[in-house]
Design a protein around this motif. Structure first.
Motif, PDB file in Angstrom:
ATOM      1  N   SER A   1      15.567  33.279  31.239  1.00 57.25           N
ATOM      2  CA  SER A   1      15.661  31.834  31.472  1.00 57.25           C
ATOM      3  C   SER A   1      16.116  31.562  32.902  1.00 57.25           C
ATOM      4  O   SER A   1      15.682  30.591  33.514  1.00 57.25           O
ATOM      5  CB  SER A   1      16.577  31.172  30.445  1.00 57.25           C
TER       6      SER A   1
ATOM      7  N   ALA B   1      14.579  29.110  35.538  1.00 51.70           N
ATOM      8  CA  ALA B   1      15.348  27.917  35.892  1.00 51.70           C
ATOM      9  C   ALA B   1      15.845  27.905  37.329  1.00 51.70           C
ATOM     10  O   ALA B   1      15.898  26.849  37.950  1.00 51.70           O
ATOM     11  CB  ALA B   1      16.527  27.767  34.927  1.00 51.70           C
TER      12      ALA B   1
ATOM     13  N   LEU C   1      17.248  14.990  31.435  1.00 50.87           N
ATOM     14  CA  LEU C   1      16.993  16.230  30.696  1.00 50.87           C
ATOM     15  C   LEU C   1      18.283  16.812  30.146  1.00 50.87           C
ATOM     16  O   LEU C   1      18.305  17.374  29.056  1.00 50.87           O
ATOM     17  CB  LEU C   1      16.345  17.268  31.625  1.00 50.87           C
TER      18      LEU C   1
ATOM     19  N   ILE D   1      15.731  19.879  21.731  1.00 49.70           N
ATOM     20  CA  ILE D   1      14.984  20.882  22.491  1.00 49.70           C
ATOM     21  C   ILE D   1      14.581  22.029  21.581  1.00 49.70           C
ATOM     22  O   ILE D   1      13.443  22.513  21.624  1.00 49.70           O
ATOM     23  CB  ILE D   1      15.831  21.370  23.678  1.00 49.70           C
TER      24      ILE D   1
ATOM     25  N   VAL E   1      12.374  29.681  27.861  1.00 51.75           N
ATOM     26  CA  VAL E   1      11.821  28.442  28.415  1.00 51.75           C
ATOM     27  C   VAL E   1      12.666  27.239  27.988  1.00 51.75           C
ATOM     28  O   VAL E   1      12.996  26.370  28.799  1.00 51.75           O
ATOM     29  CB  VAL E   1      10.351  28.258  27.983  1.00 51.75           C
ATOM     30  N   MET E   2      13.045  27.199  26.709  1.00 53.71           N
ATOM     31  CA  MET E   2      13.845  26.076  26.227  1.00 53.71           C
ATOM     32  C   MET E   2      15.217  26.038  26.923  1.00 53.71           C
ATOM     33  O   MET E   2      15.717  24.976  27.277  1.00 53.71           O
ATOM     34  CB  MET E   2      14.042  26.171  24.709  1.00 53.71           C
TER      35      MET E   2
ATOM     36  N   PHE F   1      14.907  24.686  30.356  1.00 56.52           N
ATOM     37  CA  PHE F   1      14.907  23.222  30.282  1.00 56.52           C
ATOM     38  C   PHE F   1      16.314  22.669  30.386  1.00 56.52           C
ATOM     39  O   PHE F   1      16.573  21.676  31.028  1.00 56.52           O
ATOM     40  CB  PHE F   1      14.400  22.777  28.899  1.00 56.52           C
TER      41      PHE F   1
END
Lengths: 270, 287
Positions: free
Chosen positions: B71, B75, B105, B113, B142-143, B146
């Protein structure tokens, strides 16, 4: 989680916030029993506007733990209490009283497009132990089986372990989901998945498998023909009194709560 | 009087932190009386409710590390570059629109999410990459990305924005292009703030529970590929803590897992502090 469950939860938060004067009860535990409880609570609160009942899932283990810790009035459980839990309750001065509210058939489910329709209990055990890993071996497509299990706090998991796995362990490659709803979600979104759920969660998004030629449904569960049937329970701390007693009586009443048991897809007892 | 008030606040938070730490160790260490540390950290089997139980957290540990690394890989570039764009390139109007959106977000509850990852992104992954399940390491990464992008972005942006004007002007005056100025002057000058941002974002990813519980798949396996399901430590703690009998071996094992998680996050923070210290911008001369 379904939208309706969310709405009910939101509604209850509002209710609790608004009226501290009202009688309030909390219910926690099995997500298998949850649909029965939600239907019953909705109807009960409509008939008794001055009573607040908040309901939440989390699994049988969590419900039973909550009743032992005194953080809930009613625990929902899709299995009976274990010896260890009873001992723990006694040590804490809690005397759990069980009420059976219905019978459930635990059904193995696959994606609706899966051609496999019937598995023996040995085949199911081999799949969940990781010994059968391809649908080809079961007469399906040449694809890896995605095994979806419940996590260890689930009564559904314990029933599955007892009635299907016997001494075997669910293998480490199985995907663990935290509720019946999550299993339905995962299976309905994956064409090569297999999972197991309480009969009340069965809908068109998943396909139920027969177990050794017997279809799991309320009739076969009640008659004892279906191999993976189990009782659904609620537990209270001591013999229920006051509003709690009234609500428990409501659940057990053949013309009230038991109707909701049937609506939720389970077998009423009374 | 005012000084006293602030001092009390500061000491209260230190004491609370100390108490939580003591509690964490008190509840976690007893597992090592019945289960050796070596086996706990490097055991491959996590079957806490089996008889006899196995408390090997190695697959959980590896799962956590993999998810965090993956991640971060998504990110950090995304967050830092967005921050760079917002602070240096975007016009005031664009900035006024994009910045609140990015920050919004962060306001999305993690369960939302997670749900998105479960019902939208997982089936997409299955179809797009033809993998056995969309509930896997990549989906979780990926989550989580976010969730950490807003943290990384808004803190980095503050850091970039805080770079003294004269540095930039000096660089431009020496004939450097805007791009060179951004890359060679502004980025190094704000590195201290950016590293803090990155670590905060990563801490969020490693400690985040709901998302990994919902989309990581929950299989206690050491992943072979980025599309394998994993069971990060927080997901195990969240799923099992409520059922573990109070002060039983399972309960102790979960707290011990918490200690491992704590040590990880602590290491991260110490590292961030080191980096921040090394690249601290105390005046135009230190560049």
């Amino acid at each position: 989680m379904r939208i309706r469950q969310l709405l009910v939860a939101a509604f209850m938060v509002l209710l609790v916030a608004q009226g501290a004067w009202a009688e309030s009860l909390t219910v926690k535990g099995s997500t298998t029993v949850l649909p029965i409880m939600q239907k019953s609570v909705e109807a009960y609160m409509k008939a008794n506007p001055d009573v607040d009942i908040s309901v939440s899932g989390g699994g049988s283990g969590n419900g039973i733990k909550a009743i032992i810790d005194g953080t809930t009035d009613i625990a929902m459980a899709s299995r009976f209490m274990k010896g260890k839990e009873v001992t723990l309750a006694m040590e804490k001065g809690v005397y759990p009283v069980p009420f059976a509210v219905g019978i459930d058939a635990l059904v193995p489910v696959v994606h609706p497009t899966n051609p496999v329709a019937d598995l023996s209990d040995t085949q199911l055990r081999d799949i969940f132990a990781g010994r059968i890993t391809n649908w080809k071996e079961l007469g399906g497509p040449d694809k890896e089986i995605v095994v979806i299990s419940r996590d260890t706090s689930s009564g559904t998991y314990e029933t599955w372990e007892e009635k299907i796995m016997h001494k075997d362990r669910v293998f480490a490659g199985a995907l663990l989901q935290a509720s019946n709803g999550a299993v339905v979600q995962a299976v309905s979104k994956n064409r090569y998945a297999i999972g197991y759920i309480g009969y009340g969660y069965l809908d068109a998004s998943t396909k139920a498998l027969k177990v050794s030629g017997i279809e799991g449904n309320p009739e076969t569960a009640a008659s004892g023909k279906y191999p993976i049937a189990r009782y659904l329970y609620i537990f209270t701390n001591g013999w229920p009194e006051g509003e709690l007693a009234k609500f428990v009586m409501y659940l057990l009443n053949p013309r009230q709560g038991q109707v909701h048991v049937k609506d939720a897809g389970y077998v009423p007892l009374y | 009087m005012i000084r006293m008030g602030f001092a009390t606040c500061a000491f209260t938070s230190i004491i609370v932190l100390a108490l939580i730490m003591i509690f964490l160790f008190m509840e976690g260490v007893p597992i090592f009386d019945v289960y050796p540390v070596q086996k706990f950290l490097f055991g491959r089997e996590w079957y806490p409710t089996a008889d006899p139980p196995d408390f090997g957290i190695f697959p959980l540990l590896v799962g956590s590390v993999c998810v965090t690394v993956a991640s971060s890989a998504i990110a950090i570039p995304l967050g830092v570059m967005t921050a760079m764009y917002l602070a240096e390139i975007a016009g005031r109007r664009v900035r006024a629109v994009i910045k609140p959106i990015v920050e919004l977000l962060a306001a999305l509850p993690s369960v939302v999410i997670g749900f998105f990852g479960m019902v939208v992104f997982a089936p997409f992954l299955q179809d797009a990459f033809d993998v056995a399940t969309g509930l896997n390491l990549f989906n979780a990464a990926v989550m989580l990305a976010f969730m950490s992008v807003p943290t990384i972005c808004s803190i980095s942006e503050d850091a970039i924005f805080g770079v003294p004007k004269d540095l930039k002007e000096a660089s431009l005056a020496l004939g450097a292009t805007h791009w060179e100025t951004m890359w060679r002057v502004i980025l190094p000058a704000s590195l201290s703030g950016i590293s803090t941002a990155v670590i905060l974002g990563m801490s969020r990813a490693i400690g985040e529970t709901m998302v990994v519980l919902m989309v990581a798949g929950g299989a206690g396996l050491i992943p072979d590929s980025i599309f394998d399901p994993v069971r990060p430590m927080p997901s195990s703690i969240a799923a099992e803590m409520a059922e573990a009998p109070f002060r039983g071996d399972h309960y102790y094992a979960l707290f011990a897992t918490g200690i491992v998680l704590f040590v990880f996050t602590l290491a991260f923070n110490v590292l961030a502090d080191q980096i921040a210290e090394r690249h601290k911008q105390v005046g135009a001369a230190t560049l």
